[in-house]
Design a protein around this motif. Structure first.
Motif, mmCIF file in Angstrom:
data_model
loop_
_atom_site.group_PDB
_atom_site.id
_atom_site.type_symbol
_atom_site.label_atom_id
_atom_site.label_comp_id
_atom_site.label_asym_id
_atom_site.label_seq_id
_atom_site.Cartn_x
_atom_site.Cartn_y
_atom_site.Cartn_z
ATOM 1 N N ALA A 334 48.170 19.982 -45.144
ATOM 2 C CA ALA A 334 49.592 19.905 -45.493
ATOM 3 C C ALA A 334 50.450 19.897 -44.233
ATOM 4 C CB ALA A 334 49.974 21.079 -46.392
ATOM 5 N N GLU A 335 50.055 20.662 -43.233
ATOM 6 C CA GLU A 335 50.792 20.695 -41.979
ATOM 7 C C GLU A 335 50.727 19.340 -41.279
ATOM 8 O OE1 GLU A 335 51.111 23.534 -37.995
ATOM 9 O OE2 GLU A 335 49.264 23.497 -39.163
ATOM 10 N N LYS A 336 49.557 18.731 -41.276
ATOM 11 C CA LYS A 336 49.396 17.415 -40.661
ATOM 12 C C LYS A 336 50.269 16.379 -41.353
ATOM 13 C CE LYS A 336 45.876 13.938 -39.501
ATOM 14 N NZ LYS A 336 44.421 13.604 -39.588
ATOM 15 N N ALA A 337 50.299 16.417 -42.687
ATOM 16 C CA ALA A 337 51.124 15.473 -43.452
ATOM 17 C C ALA A 337 52.600 15.692 -43.179
ATOM 18 C CB ALA A 337 50.831 15.622 -44.944
ATOM 19 N N GLY A 341 54.580 11.570 -37.780
ATOM 20 C CA GLY A 341 55.735 10.842 -37.269
ATOM 21 C C GLY A 341 56.759 11.721 -36.595
ATOM 22 N N ARG A 342 56.509 13.023 -36.478
ATOM 23 C CA ARG A 342 57.464 13.949 -35.849
ATOM 24 C C ARG A 342 56.835 14.525 -34.580
ATOM 25 N NH1 ARG A 342 58.627 18.165 -40.378
ATOM 26 N NH2 ARG A 342 59.934 19.061 -38.727
ATOM 27 N N THR A 343 56.772 13.704 -33.543
ATOM 28 C CA THR A 343 56.120 14.093 -32.292
ATOM 29 C C THR A 343 56.803 15.314 -31.690
ATOM 30 O OG1 THR A 343 55.592 11.777 -31.886
ATOM 31 C CG2 THR A 343 55.383 13.295 -30.022
ATOM 32 N N GLY A 344 55.993 16.320 -31.354
ATOM 33 C CA GLY A 344 56.519 17.511 -30.698
ATOM 34 C C GLY A 344 57.135 18.524 -31.635
ATOM 35 N N ALA A 345 57.218 18.209 -32.918
ATOM 36 C CA ALA A 345 57.832 19.133 -33.872
ATOM 37 C C ALA A 345 56.849 20.235 -34.250
ATOM 38 C CB ALA A 345 58.288 18.394 -35.124
ATOM 39 N N GLN A 346 57.392 21.372 -34.693
ATOM 40 C CA GLN A 346 56.569 22.464 -35.198
ATOM 41 C C GLN A 346 57.007 22.773 -36.619
ATOM 42 O OE1 GLN A 346 57.203 25.329 -31.839
ATOM 43 N NE2 GLN A 346 54.964 25.389 -31.798
ATOM 44 N N ILE A 347 56.130 23.420 -37.357
ATOM 45 C CA ILE A 347 56.445 23.695 -38.759
ATOM 46 C C ILE A 347 56.234 25.176 -39.051
ATOM 47 C CG2 ILE A 347 54.122 23.308 -39.714
ATOM 48 C CD1 ILE A 347 55.589 21.709 -41.954
ATOM 49 N N ASP A 348 57.029 25.687 -39.973
ATOM 50 C CA ASP A 348 56.929 27.080 -40.394
ATOM 51 C C ASP A 348 55.760 27.190 -41.369
ATOM 52 O OD1 ASP A 348 57.211 29.582 -41.515
ATOM 53 O OD2 ASP A 348 59.390 29.475 -41.716
#
Length: 380
Positions: A334-337, A341-348
């Motif tokens: 899910a994190e990969k999906a 397309g969001r290079t350098g972004a991080q997710i909570d």
């Protein structure tokens, strides 16, 4: 990172103090991930957003834990849905779209006509000389169908032009245009036609049906009718499933942590302000459009925040009751999906894990729902 204080209150508020080691990463996402991992190790189910602040080498966190609740029984419920068959006009429109899908493409020196695919360079400018979002295109391929890919005025201006020729026109942008600075205003478009691909669309006749492996047009229309009803059934099932989830949620008995609602409301305010800023719209303009005061909008956002937290809490509760968990593989996928397309972004990852767990709880309730189509009256 090291936990030096872990305090849970009777109001389901969780207060945590994290001590950072020298050289450790201090961005928000790793801290939240560590907090989420620690909660999992302690068997604690977290609920909602997290408030963080730092003092020297310590990070303080406030969030909520899942409250105790009384859930409705997940007994089998039956819901009946009714399907309305398509009209002849709807079937014809569906067949036209199918014919477009199988259109034959060709290139020659003939001018562009409606229905063709054209490659354009264009520029646009408002009457006051300002540009706007979507006011420039380079080597873009568009379908010449009024209002589909391009404004209708541009389609008419391009129609009749050959590759290499220029075009110009004036467009009145709709009031729903995404860039509100340009909504409802006139814009002058100029450009060059670079390439034309003619689209030859088959007539809706027996020959077209036979090209698809069917006997005649009547058989194609019958197949389209069945596909239409299948899509209608899927839509009906989605609507009824959502209704059942809301009913289940409303029947649950629990007291929501006030902090969870407060933090969700603050988050929704930040999201709204970010969207307005990105669109170049002031809060005052937004309030005028909604015909609301700031206080009225605040009440509305708080109500939505309470609904969101209640839904989240109930279906996290279902997942916990049914021992439904999110594996690291599921979380990683899910994190990969989400980051595609969001290079350098991080997710909570904490919020992502909660969302996935909520989905599992919802699916568990929906699986107990039996959906049946209503019997169609027999034709005379």
């Amino acid at each position: 990172m090291k936990i030096v204080n872990w305090e849970q209150t009777e109001e389901n508020e969780l207060r945590v103090t994290i001590e950072m080691q020298p050289g450790e990463e201090t961005t928000v996402e790793p801290v939240l991930d560590f907090l989420d991992w620690t909660a999992g190790e302690k068997g604690v189910c977290l609920l909602g957003r997290v408030q963080l602040w730092r003092e020297k080498n310590r990070i303080f966190a406030r969030t909520c834990t899942l409250p105790a609740m009384e859930l409705p029984e997940q007994t089998s419920r039956t819901a009946v849905y009714r399907l309305n068959g398509p009209t002849e006009e709807q079937i014809t429109q569906q067949l036209k779209l199918l014919a477009q899908k199988y259109a034959v493409s060709s290139e020659d020196e003939q001018p562009a006509r409606m229905g063709d695919l054209v490659t354009l360079d264009f520029d646009a400018m408002l009457e006051d000389g300002n540009r706007f979002s979507g006011s420039m295109g380079r080597n873009g391929t568009y379908h010449l169908a009024g209002g589909e890919d391009l404004p209708e005025e541009v389609c008419r201006a391009v129609s009749g032009k050959k590759a290499g020729e220029t075009f110009s026109c004036t467009v009145v942008l709709p009031y729903t245009y995404p860039d509100k600075r340009a909504a409802g205003k006139k814009a002058a478009y100029t450009g060059t036609v670079k390439k034309i691909v003619h689209q030859t669309i088959s007539a809706l006749n027996d020959a077209f049906a036979q090209s698809l492996g069917l006997n005649d047009l009547e058989e194609l229309r019958e197949r389209s009718k069945k596909e239409f009803l299948q899509q209608e059934a899927l839509a009906a099932r989605r609507i009824i499933s959502q209704r059942a989830l809301h009913e289940f949620c409303g029947e649950a008995k629990l007291v929501l942590p006030k902090l969870a609602v407060q933090l969700e409301s603050e988050y929704q305010w930040k999201q709204l302000e970010g969207r307005l800023q990105k669109s170049g719209i002031s809060l005052e303009s937004h309030l005028r459009r909604l015909r609301k005061t700031r206080e009225e909008l605040d009440v509305s956002l708080k109500r939505h925040a309470e609904e969101d937290i209640r839904m989240r809490a109930v279906f996290l509760g279902v997942a916990r009751q049914e021992n439904l968990t999110v594996t690291e593989l599921e979380l990683a996928a899910a994190e990969k999906a989400a980051l595609q397309g969001r290079t350098g972004a991080q997710i909570d990852r904490m919020q992502l894990r909660q969302r996935l767990c909520v989905e599992k709880g919802m699916n568990s309730v929906v699986r107990c729902l039996t959906l049946k189509p209503a019997k169609q009256p027999s034709s005379v």
